[in-house]
Design an enzyme around this catalytic site. Structure first.
Site, PDB file in Angstrom:
ATOM      1  N   ASP A 263      41.089  37.428  56.009  1.00  0.00           N
ATOM      2  CA  ASP A 263      40.993  36.126  56.504  1.00  0.00           C
ATOM      3  C   ASP A 263      42.086  35.047  56.369  1.00  0.00           C
ATOM      4  O   ASP A 263      42.433  35.130  55.367  1.00  0.00           O
ATOM      5  CB  ASP A 263      39.151  35.620  56.526  1.00  0.00           C
TER       6      ASP A 263
ATOM      7  N   TRP B 257      43.899  41.208  43.565  1.00  0.00           N
ATOM      8  CA  TRP B 257      42.531  40.594  43.368  1.00  0.00           C
ATOM      9  C   TRP B 257      41.385  41.358  44.257  1.00  0.00           C
ATOM     10  O   TRP B 257      41.412  41.169  45.556  1.00  0.00           O
ATOM     11  CB  TRP B 257      42.605  39.164  43.519  1.00  0.00           C
TER      12      TRP B 257
ATOM     13  N   GLU C 262      61.679  65.498  49.406  1.00  0.00           N
ATOM     14  CA  GLU C 262      60.859  64.427  49.767  1.00  0.00           C
ATOM     15  C   GLU C 262      61.323  63.293  48.989  1.00  0.00           C
ATOM     16  O   GLU C 262      61.377  62.032  49.645  1.00  0.00           O
ATOM     17  CB  GLU C 262      59.565  64.743  49.648  1.00  0.00           C
TER      18      GLU C 262
END
Ligand code: GLA
Length: 745
Positions: free
Chosen positions: A535, A478, A615
């Site tokens: 946050d 989102w 790799e």
């Protein structure tokens, strides 16, 4: 019960395992803060705040000749403007009769087991076993305005939450110009401030500074918590380091414009006021209406910054994140963004998925560009229907084939935005935030939808719910890719336009609440141009958030370091990307890139077809190693071992809860010749125990590197590893790295 009311002394004391918080109802019914710090007995600490008569500090009317009590110097639980406290106010209100300010006096309190909830806002959860709630009501007799201060006391976690409800109990309309979540006064101590500043692709750079007399603020007026100032501030004493010293954290649980003010007053006391930013904010309360200010998480420890961080990590994982994925192993993902940008079709995606599956990857994330006419970032946001030119056969066909390869399927969206060049904007130009009569400021050539509108939210809910119900999508990224400007909502009257920014956030939270409840099995990852909305508010809904658009492993060291002060590793989206790195042009060894990304939610963001066979084999090993150490890496107690710039390496450590296992990761950031290896002191081990170096992974070093350590054989005492340290191999080359795994024997 962790909350004690003493009717004789009129104190209310909040006790956690290691901290005490105390307030007092003074004879004038002014609610005075007395103490927050190391645990002390619940007896009144009023003597800490003796009566003081300081010139030019006004006194409440009742005192008149006795001038030794002034709100201007006394510590407060919630500071209000225009009533004798000239320091920064948490509450700045005026009523329709022009009365500014509020003389808040104690009107009652209640202590209840369990955790309060906040209307429409994310906040920490918790039951009667983990939390008690204190609610204190303050009232202004003249205007009738009431403030309910809320305190959630988490005894075991040493965290106290704060929030406030402001109710217009009068007869006149009230306008709030500021309604912060909390005031915290620290009249003693010599504090420094730590905060986390940055910019796009360079978030959460830790800065520690002395306080100056007057105000210093960190905050955002961008409508999002921002890349620029993370909503988290630490006050710490000058001597505080990782393992010692007093530290106090203030973390708003809020994702919109925020502000934390820190003020040093005339007597050297420190005030912290934190909450929604007052910039571009006002809120009208008709009689009887209530405004709820978001929660803030307070934590205190005398055991240093490391202990403070671990407190936040534990708390966020236990009480903030509500996703079922919080404790579940997350799939190792591959994201096509840096592999293809907008230039992909189903075949290309399937080729990425096929090779990724072969390397052990578990989830393909289809990033930006799969919908509408989205051939670049100038158009089509809002048109969430599949682009059939790119995904021939549609989404289901692609998902089926991805699933058939053994991979889950995830998708990117940017629901809060709209492009001018989109069907959605053509149909609903009024849904965007724009100021009438003015051309809007553009960001990434897109506009922001007014999430405060019910019609916008139901459109988005229906669109996203249909996408998730009709297709086998197990992960959603989102995104939110611009700062908010031209904040003006077409549905609000002129006097309420100051509410548009916060109503936007309330709308986002409501939509996320509905969607995450309806689709609890989906793994939701937050993002805002990387870490622009990283946050505690967003973490309520998103168990992980893309940490930064900078995928350069060396830069990530600093970004991850800064982020660990407040946030757990399990929340930090981190990927191994291609080199030369797309943001910095730097080349870091593939092995080192993985060492860094493993201390985040691990994934890849590159085209596996461009890797050599060797790799690809290396990636296979990395994924196996990551999975072997998954629990330790993601759930272990986190210790920072170095600080950026101070050493020629960055090192960190995860320790299992029972201290039986530890994993040290180290990256050499600056190689020098002719020297011994770095000596690293470990942390968090059992000093009495003995630890064997079980595994040692060296990455990206040149042939003349020297390793004296003998994995499988070397045994150290826990005390020696912590007090003397382990001498690491001599690593040469560009950005070599090492991982050392210790097990208690
Ligand atoms: C933002 C995100 C990136 C990517 C792009 C797509 O910048 O942070 O990871 O998804 O958007 O446009």
């Amino acid at each position: 019960m962790s909350i004690i009311y003493d009717p004789k002394d009129k104190t209310i004391t909040l006790q956690t395992l290691n901290t005490t918080y105390q307030m007092e109802i003074t004879p004038l019914n002014i609610l005075r803060h007395l103490y927050y710090g190391r645990r002390i007995p619940a007896a009144s600490q009023a003597a800490l705040m003796p009566a003081l008569d300081i010139g030019y500090t006004p006194n409440p009317y009742e005192l008149r000749v006795e001038r030794d009590f002034s709100r201007d110097i006394q510590p407060s639980e919630y500071s209000a403007a225009n009533t004798g406290d000239f320091r920064v106010a948490a509450l700045d209100a005026r009523d329709a009769r022009g009365r500014y300010g509020d003389d808040l006096r104690y009107a009652g309190h209640a202590i209840t087991p369990g955790k309060y909830a906040l209307e429409g806002l994310p906040c920490a959860g918790g039951d009667e076993d983990s939390c008690d709630t204190l609610s204190v009501t303050l009232r202004d007799a003249a205007t009738g305005l009431e403030v309910e201060l809320l305190y959630g006391v988490y005894e075991a976690e040493d965290v106290i939450t704060r929030a406030a409800r402001i109710r217009n109990g009068g007869e006149a309309r009230v306008t709030l110009e500021r309604a912060a979540s909390m005031t915290l006064d620290m009249p003693y101590g010599d504090w420094q401030m730590i905060h986390f500043h940055g910019r796009h692709a360079m978030e959460r750079q830790m800065e520690r500074a002395d306080l100056i007399h007057g105000l210093q603020s960190i905050g955002s007026s961008r409508g999002a918590s921002s890349h620029h100032h993370n909503p988290f501030v630490i006050l710490c004493d000058r001597e505080a380091g990782e393992e010692c010293g007093e530290c106090l954290g203030v973390m708003p649980v809020y994702s919109g414009s925020h502000r934390t003010d820190v003020e040093v007053d005339q007597l050297g006391g420190v005030r912290v006021v934190s909450g929604i930013s007052p910039e571009l904010f006002s809120w009208t309360l008709e009689p009887g209406e209530t405004f709820t200010a978001p929660e803030a998480l307070l934590a205190f420890t005398h055991e240093g910054l490391g202990a403070l961080s671990r407190r936040y990590h534990r708390f966020i994982r236990r009480h903030i994140i509500k996703s079922a994925w919080n404790r579940r192993p997350r799939p190792v993902l591959i994201n096509n963004w840096e592999a293809t940008y907008f230039d992909f079709d189903s075949d290309k995606l399937l080729e990425i998925a096929r090779r990724a599956a072969d390397m052990g990857v578990e989830l393909l994330v289809l990033d930006d560009g799969w919908f509408g006419q989205r051939c670049d970032d100038n158009r089509a946001l809002g048109d969430w229907t599949v682009n059939a030119d790119k995904l021939r056969g549609g989404l289901d066909r692609l998902i089926e084939r991805v699933n058939a390869l053994g991979l889950r399927f995830g998708i990117w969206m940017e629901p809060e935005m709209v492009s001018e060049d989109s069907d959605l904007y053509r149909a609903h130009p009024d849904w965007a935030l724009t100021v009438p009569g003015r051309r809007p400021t553009m960001g990434r050539n897109q506009l922001v939808l007014d999430m405060g509108r019910e019609d916008v939210r139901s459109y988005l809910y229906d669109t996203i719910a249909a996408l998730l119900s009709n297709h086998h999508i197990e992960y959603v990224k989102w995104d939110m890719n611009r700062s908010m400007t031209d904040i003006y909502s077409r549905i609000l009257p002129p006097e309420r336009q100051g509410e548009a920014g916060h109503r936007y956030m309330l709308g986002v939270y409501e939509l996320l609440e509905r969607l995450t409840d309806a689709f609890p099995e989906v793994l939701w990852e937050g993002c805002a141009g990387g870490g622009g909305r990283f946050d505690a508010g967003m973490l309520r809904y998103f168990p992980q958030i893309w940490l930064s658009d900078d995928t350069d492993a060396l830069e990530r060291l600093t970004i991850q370091h800064g982020s660990t002060y407040g946030y757990p590793v399990s929340t930090m989206g981190a990927h191994v990307s291609a080199c030369p790195n797309h943001q910095t042009g730097r080349t870091v060894p593939l092995g080192t890139r993985a060492v860094v990304a493993m201390s985040g939610t691990f994934g890849y963001e590159l085209d596996p077809a461009r890797l050599t066979d060797a790799e690809r084999a290396q990636v296979r090993d990395q994924i196996a190693r990551f999975k072997g150490w998954y629990d330790l890496l993601q759930n272990g107690d986190y210790y920072r071992l170095t600080v950026p710039g101070a050493d020629r390496c960055m090192a960190w450590e995860q320790v299992s809860a029972d201290r039986s296992e530890a994993l040290v990761s180290l990256v050499i950031t600056h190689t020098v010749p002719n020297t011994r290896g770095v000596r690293l002191r470990l942390r968090g081990l059992d000093p009495e125990a003995r630890y064997r170096l079980d595994a040692l992974a060296l990455e990206g070093c040149t042939a003349h590197s020297r390793c004296q350590l003998r994995p499988g054989q070397d045994i150290f005492s826990g005390a020696a590893l912590m007090y003397a340290g382990v001498l690491l191999p001599q690593l040469y080359g560009d950005y070599p790295s090492a991982q050392l795994h210790f097990t208690r024997v």
